[in-house]
Scaffold this motif. Structure first.
Motif, PDB file in Angstrom:
ATOM      1  N   GLY A 112       0.833  -1.204   0.000  1.00  0.00           N
ATOM      2  CA  GLY A 112       0.000   0.000   0.000  1.00  0.00           C
ATOM      3  C   GLY A 112       0.867   1.253   0.000  1.00  0.00           C
ATOM      4  N   GLN A 113       0.214   2.402   0.132  1.00  0.00           N
ATOM      5  CA  GLN A 113       0.949   3.681   0.071  1.00  0.00           C
ATOM      6  C   GLN A 113       1.998   3.782   1.177  1.00  0.00           C
ATOM      7  N   LEU A 114       1.551   3.600   2.415  1.00  0.00           N
ATOM      8  CA  LEU A 114       2.473   3.762   3.545  1.00  0.00           C
ATOM      9  C   LEU A 114       3.501   2.634   3.579  1.00  0.00           C
ATOM     10  N   GLY A 115       3.022   1.399   3.346  1.00  0.00           N
ATOM     11  CA  GLY A 115       3.933   0.254   3.351  1.00  0.00           C
ATOM     12  C   GLY A 115       5.026   0.414   2.299  1.00  0.00           C
ATOM     13  N   THR A 136       5.416  -7.517   3.889  1.00  0.00           N
ATOM     14  CA  THR A 136       4.477  -8.532   3.398  1.00  0.00           C
ATOM     15  C   THR A 136       3.189  -7.856   2.938  1.00  0.00           C
ATOM     16  N   ASP A 137       2.417  -8.565   2.148  1.00  0.00           N
ATOM     17  CA  ASP A 137       1.064  -8.080   1.802  1.00  0.00           C
ATOM     18  C   ASP A 137       0.171  -9.308   1.722  1.00  0.00           C
ATOM     19  N   ILE A 138      -1.025  -9.122   1.196  1.00  0.00           N
ATOM     20  CA  ILE A 138      -2.028 -10.198   1.253  1.00  0.00           C
ATOM     21  C   ILE A 138      -1.542 -11.504   0.608  1.00  0.00           C
ATOM     22  N   LEU A 160       1.402 -12.604   3.422  1.00  0.00           N
ATOM     23  CA  LEU A 160       0.913 -12.736   4.808  1.00  0.00           C
ATOM     24  C   LEU A 160      -0.493 -12.141   4.872  1.00  0.00           C
ATOM     25  N   ASP A 161      -1.465 -13.022   4.577  1.00  0.00           N
ATOM     26  CA  ASP A 161      -2.873 -12.598   4.630  1.00  0.00           C
ATOM     27  C   ASP A 161      -3.278 -12.540   6.098  1.00  0.00           C
ATOM     28  N   ILE A 162      -3.552 -11.335   6.574  1.00  0.00           N
ATOM     29  CA  ILE A 162      -3.781 -11.200   8.026  1.00  0.00           C
ATOM     30  C   ILE A 162      -5.151 -11.747   8.460  1.00  0.00           C
ATOM     31  N   THR A 163      -5.968 -12.188   7.494  1.00  0.00           N
ATOM     32  CA  THR A 163      -7.229 -12.844   7.886  1.00  0.00           C
ATOM     33  C   THR A 163      -6.984 -14.298   8.310  1.00  0.00           C
ATOM     34  N   TYR A 204      -8.474  -2.160   5.118  1.00  0.00           N
ATOM     35  CA  TYR A 204      -9.524  -1.992   4.109  1.00  0.00           C
ATOM     36  C   TYR A 204      -9.734  -0.477   4.035  1.00  0.00           C
ATOM     37  N   THR A 205      -9.375   0.150   2.902  1.00  0.00           N
ATOM     38  CA  THR A 205      -9.339   1.624   2.855  1.00  0.00           C
ATOM     39  C   THR A 205     -10.336   2.238   1.854  1.00  0.00           C
ATOM     40  N   GLN A 206     -11.218   1.387   1.286  1.00  0.00           N
ATOM     41  CA  GLN A 206     -12.146   1.950   0.294  1.00  0.00           C
ATOM     42  C   GLN A 206     -13.395   2.485   1.011  1.00  0.00           C
ATOM     43  N   VAL A 248     -19.022   3.529   7.869  1.00  0.00           N
ATOM     44  CA  VAL A 248     -18.649   2.139   8.209  1.00  0.00           C
ATOM     45  C   VAL A 248     -17.131   2.038   8.338  1.00  0.00           C
ATOM     46  N   TYR A 249     -16.429   2.661   7.377  1.00  0.00           N
ATOM     47  CA  TYR A 249     -14.956   2.651   7.424  1.00  0.00           C
ATOM     48  C   TYR A 249     -14.464   3.212   8.759  1.00  0.00           C
ATOM     49  N   GLY A 250     -14.991   4.389   9.134  1.00  0.00           N
ATOM     50  CA  GLY A 250     -14.582   5.031  10.387  1.00  0.00           C
ATOM     51  C   GLY A 250     -14.891   4.163  11.596  1.00  0.00           C
ATOM     52  N   SER A 310     -15.184   0.886  11.612  1.00  0.00           N
ATOM     53  CA  SER A 310     -14.308  -0.296  11.635  1.00  0.00           C
ATOM     54  C   SER A 310     -12.912   0.080  12.138  1.00  0.00           C
ATOM     55  N   LYS A 311     -12.443   1.277  11.781  1.00  0.00           N
ATOM     56  CA  LYS A 311     -11.122   1.726  12.241  1.00  0.00           C
ATOM     57  C   LYS A 311     -11.153   2.046  13.742  1.00  0.00           C
ATOM     58  N   GLU A 312     -12.274   2.607  14.197  1.00  0.00           N
ATOM     59  CA  GLU A 312     -12.421   2.900  15.636  1.00  0.00           C
ATOM     60  C   GLU A 312     -12.336   1.599  16.442  1.00  0.00           C
ATOM     61  N   ARG A 342      -3.076   7.982  14.392  1.00  0.00           N
ATOM     62  CA  ARG A 342      -4.147   8.448  13.497  1.00  0.00           C
ATOM     63  C   ARG A 342      -3.561   9.445  12.504  1.00  0.00           C
ATOM     64  N   THR A 343      -3.869   9.239  11.226  1.00  0.00           N
ATOM     65  CA  THR A 343      -3.388  10.170  10.215  1.00  0.00           C
ATOM     66  C   THR A 343      -4.537  10.590   9.301  1.00  0.00           C
ATOM     67  N   SER A 344      -4.269  11.509   8.376  1.00  0.00           N
ATOM     68  CA  SER A 344      -5.345  12.033   7.523  1.00  0.00           C
ATOM     69  C   SER A 344      -4.826  12.353   6.120  1.00  0.00           C
ATOM     70  N   TRP A 345      -5.689  12.272   5.141  1.00  0.00           N
ATOM     71  CA  TRP A 345      -5.440  12.736   3.770  1.00  0.00           C
ATOM     72  C   TRP A 345      -4.071  12.231   3.246  1.00  0.00           C
ATOM     73  N   LEU A 346      -3.862  10.927   3.341  1.00  0.00           N
ATOM     74  CA  LEU A 346      -2.567  10.328   2.997  1.00  0.00           C
ATOM     75  C   LEU A 346      -2.340  10.308   1.483  1.00  0.00           C
ATOM     76  N   TYR A 347      -1.139  10.657   1.058  1.00  0.00           N
ATOM     77  CA  TYR A 347      -0.784  10.523  -0.357  1.00  0.00           C
ATOM     78  C   TYR A 347       0.681  10.117  -0.466  1.00  0.00           C
TER      79      TYR A 347
HETATM   80  N1  LIG Z   1      -5.366   6.653   2.446  1.00  0.00           N
HETATM   81  C1  LIG Z   1      -5.733   7.631   3.270  1.00  0.00           C
HETATM   82  O1  LIG Z   1      -6.096   8.756   2.863  1.00  0.00           O
HETATM   83  C2  LIG Z   1      -5.708   7.392   4.747  1.00  0.00           C
HETATM   84  C3  LIG Z   1      -6.117   8.415   5.598  1.00  0.00           C
HETATM   85  C4  LIG Z   1      -6.071   8.191   6.982  1.00  0.00           C
HETATM   86  C5  LIG Z   1      -5.642   6.966   7.480  1.00  0.00           C
HETATM   87  N2  LIG Z   1      -5.288   5.975   6.630  1.00  0.00           N
HETATM   88  C6  LIG Z   1      -4.839   4.698   7.200  1.00  0.00           C
HETATM   89  O2  LIG Z   1      -3.459   4.561   6.925  1.00  0.00           O
HETATM   90  C7  LIG Z   1      -3.118   3.176   6.762  1.00  0.00           C
HETATM   91  C8  LIG Z   1      -2.344   2.988   5.465  1.00  0.00           C
HETATM   92  O3  LIG Z   1      -3.181   3.464   4.403  1.00  0.00           O
HETATM   93  P1  LIG Z   1      -2.748   3.292   2.883  1.00  0.00           P
HETATM   94  O4  LIG Z   1      -3.344   4.437   2.136  1.00  0.00           O
HETATM   95  O5  LIG Z   1      -1.286   2.994   2.797  1.00  0.00           O
HETATM   96  O6  LIG Z   1      -3.581   1.989   2.528  1.00  0.00           O
HETATM   97  P2  LIG Z   1      -3.554   1.140   1.164  1.00  0.00           P
HETATM   98  O7  LIG Z   1      -2.716   1.820   0.167  1.00  0.00           O
HETATM   99  O8  LIG Z   1      -4.972   0.815   0.838  1.00  0.00           O
HETATM  100  O9  LIG Z   1      -2.783  -0.176   1.632  1.00  0.00           O
HETATM  101  C9  LIG Z   1      -3.374  -1.177   2.398  1.00  0.00           C
HETATM  102  C10 LIG Z   1      -2.704  -2.469   2.025  1.00  0.00           C
HETATM  103  O10 LIG Z   1      -3.254  -3.510   2.833  1.00  0.00           O
HETATM  104  C11 LIG Z   1      -3.427  -4.626   1.985  1.00  0.00           C
HETATM  105  N3  LIG Z   1      -4.358  -5.609   2.527  1.00  0.00           N
HETATM  106  C12 LIG Z   1      -5.711  -5.648   2.425  1.00  0.00           C
HETATM  107  N4  LIG Z   1      -6.192  -6.763   2.987  1.00  0.00           N
HETATM  108  C13 LIG Z   1      -5.127  -7.438   3.469  1.00  0.00           C
HETATM  109  C14 LIG Z   1      -4.977  -8.676   4.130  1.00  0.00           C
HETATM  110  N5  LIG Z   1      -6.032  -9.469   4.392  1.00  0.00           N
HETATM  111  N6  LIG Z   1      -3.727  -9.088   4.485  1.00  0.00           N
HETATM  112  C15 LIG Z   1      -2.646  -8.329   4.206  1.00  0.00           C
HETATM  113  N7  LIG Z   1      -2.732  -7.145   3.557  1.00  0.00           N
HETATM  114  C16 LIG Z   1      -3.951  -6.707   3.188  1.00  0.00           C
HETATM  115  C17 LIG Z   1      -3.943  -4.006   0.697  1.00  0.00           C
HETATM  116  O11 LIG Z   1      -3.910  -4.913  -0.373  1.00  0.00           O
HETATM  117  P3  LIG Z   1      -5.007  -4.707  -1.562  1.00  0.00           P
HETATM  118  O12 LIG Z   1      -4.684  -3.397  -2.198  1.00  0.00           O
HETATM  119  O13 LIG Z   1      -4.766  -5.899  -2.415  1.00  0.00           O
HETATM  120  O14 LIG Z   1      -6.360  -4.695  -0.883  1.00  0.00           O
HETATM  121  C18 LIG Z   1      -2.957  -2.855   0.558  1.00  0.00           C
HETATM  122  O15 LIG Z   1      -1.759  -3.251  -0.069  1.00  0.00           O
HETATM  123  C19 LIG Z   1      -4.439   2.424   6.839  1.00  0.00           C
HETATM  124  O16 LIG Z   1      -4.593   1.910   8.133  1.00  0.00           O
HETATM  125  C20 LIG Z   1      -5.501   3.478   6.582  1.00  0.00           C
HETATM  126  O17 LIG Z   1      -6.723   3.167   7.212  1.00  0.00           O
HETATM  127  C21 LIG Z   1      -5.295   6.169   5.280  1.00  0.00           C
END
Ligand SMILES: NC(=O)c1ccc[n+]([C@@H]2O[C@H](COP(=O)([O-])OP(=O)(O)OC[C@H]3O[C@@H](n4cnc5c(N)ncnc54)[C@H](OP(=O)(O)O)[C@@H]3O)[C@@H](O)[C@H]2O)c1
Length: 293
Positions: free
Chosen positions: A13-16, A39-41, A44-47, A70-72, A133-135, A137-139, A155-160
């Motif tokens: 993902g973005q941060l990873g 790792t990613d899904i 290492l599938d975290i489910t 889950y960020t959608q 729902v997203y909020g 689930s994160k809470e 906690r972070t916001s508006w990530l890019y």
């Molecule tokens: N993006 C924002 O604007 C924003 C704002 C505030 C906070 N945050 C938080 O910041 C954190 C990082 O966000 P991000 O934007 O880097 O998220 P991201 O780009 O959506 O990355 C999340 C990663 O988790 C993976 N993932 C999903 N299900 C998984 C599973 N079962 N096992 C292992 N990996 C799995 C995703 O894979 P797939 O892509 O294949 O699903 C994706 O690579 C998150 O906790 C998010 O809630 C984000």
């Protein structure tokens, strides 16, 4: 000096990806040698809780950075089970798996845990009241993470980032393709360059390892400064040398399936003082992003 073993989940993902990029370039702000596994899904599938337990009994880590999520935001309204599975239940699965080894846990959360009705920057003590729902689930994920004594929740916001899809890339693309663009001006927050957050996480690990300073709890992190999505879009278009006209519109004229907080500025005093952190202003970080992209 001992080697620090770090695991990143959701590493694609973005941060990873920013964490991996900094690690690979040898620029992590940690004095020690680091051994970081990303790792990613697919790896290492975290489910998969059974696999998680086996994985952590086979590999020793000092820190787990949980970037998997889950960020959608809009899709989550219809897929609440998946959102709660990844953002909450899996946090429990991870903690259950690392607890026996006292591994330190760094978990990422969001400004969406707030309803956005504040008039001053949210502190870590402000009550949460997510609207989506997203909020929610994160809470729930935060609460689970904090039930473990070795957890830092950021906690972070508006990530890019230069990696993945995000608002900055969308505006860059649209401002090249279109003559005009409407962007909401009544939602106020602070952008976060994921590269800065990744460096802040390495900094926290360094403080923990070399200054014996690991303080569990919730912390807020975004770039310094405040703007609306309109201000942000206008700055992105200007820096992209685009002539596209950006028009300010109200949220009511741009309906989305999920209500967004009108005000989600995070107060960062706690993370700055606890971890002796300096945070760049969002415009300076946007300049850095443009240098990298
Ligand atoms: N993006 C924002 O604007 C924003 C704002 C505030 C906070 N945050 C938080 O910041 C954190 C990082 O966000 P991000 O934007 O880097 O998220 P991201 O780009 O959506 O990355 C999340 C990663 O988790 C993976 N993932 C999903 N299900 C998984 C599973 N079962 N096992 C292992 N990996 C799995 C995703 O894979 P797939 O892509 O294949 O699903 C994706 O690579 C998150 O906790 C998010 O809630 C984000």
């Amino acid at each position: 000096m001992s080697t620090i073993n770090i695991l990143v989940t959701g590493g694609n993902g973005q941060l990873g990806s920013e964490l991996r990029n900094i690690y690979n370039s040898g620029k992590a702000s940690i004095k020690n040698t680091i051994n970081m596994i990303s790792t990613d899904i697919d790896t290492l599938d975290i489910t998969n809780t059974i696999f998680l337990k086996k994985f952590f009994s086979d590999h020793a880590f000092d820190f787990v950075i949980n970037c998997a999520a889950y960020t959608q935001v809009d899709k989550a309204e219809k897929e609440s089970e998946s959102a709660f599975l990844i953002n909450a239940s899996c946090v429990k699965g991870l903690i259950d798996a690392i607890k026996p080894y006292n591994t330190k846990f760094i978990h990422i959360s969001t400004d969406y845990v707030f309803d956005g009705n504040n008039y001053k920057p949210y502190t870590e003590d402000d009550p949460t009241s997510p609207m989506s729902v997203y909020g929610k689930s994160k809470e729930e994920g935060e609460k689970i993470a904090l039930s473990y004594v070795n957890s830092v929740v950021i906690r972070t916001s508006w990530l890019y980032s230069i990696f993945g899809n995000n608002f900055v890339k969308t505006i860059q693309r649209y401002s090249k393709e279109r003559e005009e663009l409407n962007v909401v001006f009544d939602q106020i927050g602070s952008p976060t360059y994921a590269h800065d957050l990744a460096q802040a996480i390495f900094h926290i690990i360094n403080q923990s390892v070399n200054k014996n300073n690991f303080v569990p709890g919730i912390f807020h992190y975004s770039n310094e400064g405040v703007c609306s999505w309109y201000d942000f879009a206008r700055t992105i278009a200007l820096k992209s040398y685009s002539n596209c006209q950006i028009n300010p519109i109200e949220s009511k004229d741009f309906p989305t399936p999920t209500k967004r907080p009108f005000y989600s500025v995070l107060n960062k005093t706690k993370i700055k003082s606890t971890y002796n952190l300096t945070i760049p202003h969002w415009e300076d970080s946007l300049n850095e992003y443009f240098k990298q992209s």
